[in-house]
Design a protein around this motif. Structure first.
Motif, PDB file in Angstrom:
ATOM      1  N   LEU A  95       0.848  -1.217  -0.191  1.00 50.12           N
ATOM      2  CA  LEU A  95       0.217   0.390   0.333  1.00 50.12           C
ATOM      3  C   LEU A  95       0.698   1.065   0.297  1.00 50.12           C
ATOM      4  N   GLU A  96       2.044   1.020   0.638  1.00 55.49           N
ATOM      5  CA  GLU A  96       3.051   2.458   0.573  1.00 55.49           C
ATOM      6  C   GLU A  96       3.698   2.700  -0.945  1.00 55.49           C
ATOM      7  N   VAL A  97       3.748   1.841  -0.807  1.00 55.49           N
ATOM      8  CA  VAL A  97       4.410   1.708  -2.391  1.00 55.49           C
ATOM      9  C   VAL A  97       3.076   2.484  -3.823  1.00 55.49           C
ATOM     10  N   VAL A  98       2.130   1.982  -3.459  1.00 54.35           N
ATOM     11  CA  VAL A  98       0.847   2.012  -4.458  1.00 54.35           C
ATOM     12  C   VAL A  98       0.920   3.912  -3.600  1.00 54.35           C
ATOM     13  N   ALA A  99       1.211   3.834  -2.679  1.00 53.79           N
ATOM     14  CA  ALA A  99       0.547   5.784  -2.235  1.00 53.79           C
ATOM     15  C   ALA A  99       1.835   6.620  -3.307  1.00 53.79           C
ATOM     16  N   LYS A 100       2.607   5.758  -2.334  1.00 53.12           N
ATOM     17  CA  LYS A 100       3.769   6.603  -3.838  1.00 53.12           C
ATOM     18  C   LYS A 100       4.054   7.259  -4.995  1.00 53.12           C
ATOM     19  N   MET A 101       3.494   5.897  -5.814  1.00 54.55           N
ATOM     20  CA  MET A 101       3.161   6.285  -7.296  1.00 54.55           C
ATOM     21  C   MET A 101       1.915   7.201  -6.885  1.00 54.55           C
ATOM     22  N   MET A 102       0.728   7.093  -5.900  1.00 52.64           N
ATOM     23  CA  MET A 102       0.328   7.937  -6.783  1.00 52.64           C
ATOM     24  C   MET A 102       0.926   9.239  -6.136  1.00 52.64           C
ATOM     25  N   THR A 103       1.366   9.622  -5.351  1.00 49.82           N
ATOM     26  CA  THR A 103       2.445  10.872  -5.344  1.00 49.82           C
ATOM     27  C   THR A 103       3.175  11.146  -6.872  1.00 49.82           C
ATOM     28  N   LEU A 104       3.643  10.278  -7.144  1.00 43.05           N
ATOM     29  CA  LEU A 104       4.816  10.492  -7.982  1.00 43.05           C
ATOM     30  C   LEU A 104       4.084  10.832  -9.635  1.00 43.05           C
ATOM     31  N   ASP A 105       2.665  10.282  -9.048  1.00 40.67           N
ATOM     32  CA  ASP A 105       1.608  10.782 -10.822  1.00 40.67           C
ATOM     33  C   ASP A 105       1.426  11.710 -10.774  1.00 40.67           C
ATOM     34  N   HIS A 106       1.158  12.749 -11.562  1.00 41.04           N
ATOM     35  CA  HIS A 106       0.854  14.326 -11.566  1.00 41.04           C
ATOM     36  C   HIS A 106      -0.859  13.541 -12.172  1.00 41.04           C
ATOM     37  N   PHE A 107      -1.045  13.141 -12.773  1.00 37.27           N
ATOM     38  CA  PHE A 107      -2.716  12.531 -13.407  1.00 37.27           C
ATOM     39  C   PHE A 107      -3.550  12.268 -12.072  1.00 37.27           C
ATOM     40  N   CYS A 108      -2.709  11.492 -10.805  1.00 34.27           N
ATOM     41  CA  CYS A 108      -3.664  11.735  -9.508  1.00 34.27           C
ATOM     42  C   CYS A 108      -4.443  12.778  -8.737  1.00 34.27           C
ATOM     43  N   ASN A 109      -2.893  14.039  -9.105  1.00 33.91           N
ATOM     44  CA  ASN A 109      -3.125  14.970  -8.744  1.00 33.91           C
ATOM     45  C   ASN A 109      -2.831  14.425  -6.685  1.00 33.91           C
ATOM     46  N   ARG A 110      -2.285  14.033  -6.230  1.00 34.81           N
ATOM     47  CA  ARG A 110      -1.743  13.712  -4.573  1.00 34.81           C
ATOM     48  C   ARG A 110      -0.595  14.539  -4.517  1.00 34.81           C
TER      49      ARG A 110
END
Length: 142
Positions: A82-97
């Motif tokens: 879950l932490e890796v997925v959260a990190k991916m979402m932080t790096l992804d500009h599309f997700c805007n997190r």
């Protein structure tokens, strides 16, 4: 998820994975095989039981305090995924997190103002890309 989107997420998955603690060795070439199953199950779980229950299950995976767990340095599997997925979402500009964490993801999912449909899509897409990337590494029994 389109082909181009998947290619972007695969790059982000590898980047997030490289900054994680999932690797068994210091050269970052071996991953305990227990992660493979948890990563593969994440997107299926979100699709089958929903985003809130899945995040709750994955988030509650805490290290156990008995002797059998001392040999397994990679617990907890689900929370680390879950932490890796959260990190991916932080790096992804599309997700805007920004500075997304597993705790932040769970809190957002439980909030009244959350867009669960969008969060579900983001988590599934990230989990699929992560699954593809993890299988490029050597999976080892712990």
């Amino acid at each position: 998820m389109g082909k181009k989107r998947n290619e972007v997420l695969i790059g982000l998955a590898d980047q997030a994975l490289q900054s994680s603690h999932l690797f068994k060795d210091k050269d970052k070439t071996e991953i305990p095989d227990g992660y493979n199953g948890q990563i593969a199950a994440l997107s299926v779980s979100v699709a089958m039981i929903g985003i809130r229950p899945t995040l709750a299950i994955y988030y509650q995976d805490k290290p156990k305090k008995n002797k059998s767990d001392k040999k397994d340095i990679s617990t907890p599997y689900r929370l680390a995924v879950l932490e890796v997925v959260a990190k991916m979402m932080t790096l992804d500009h599309f997700c805007n997190r920004e500075n997304w964490t597993s705790r932040g993801m769970l809190e957002y999912a439980l909030s009244e103002s959350s867009d669960l449909k969008e969060l579900k899509k983001e988590v599934i897409d990230c989990a699929i890309a992560l699954k593809q990337v993890v299988r490029t590494y050597k999976l080892v029994k712990v």
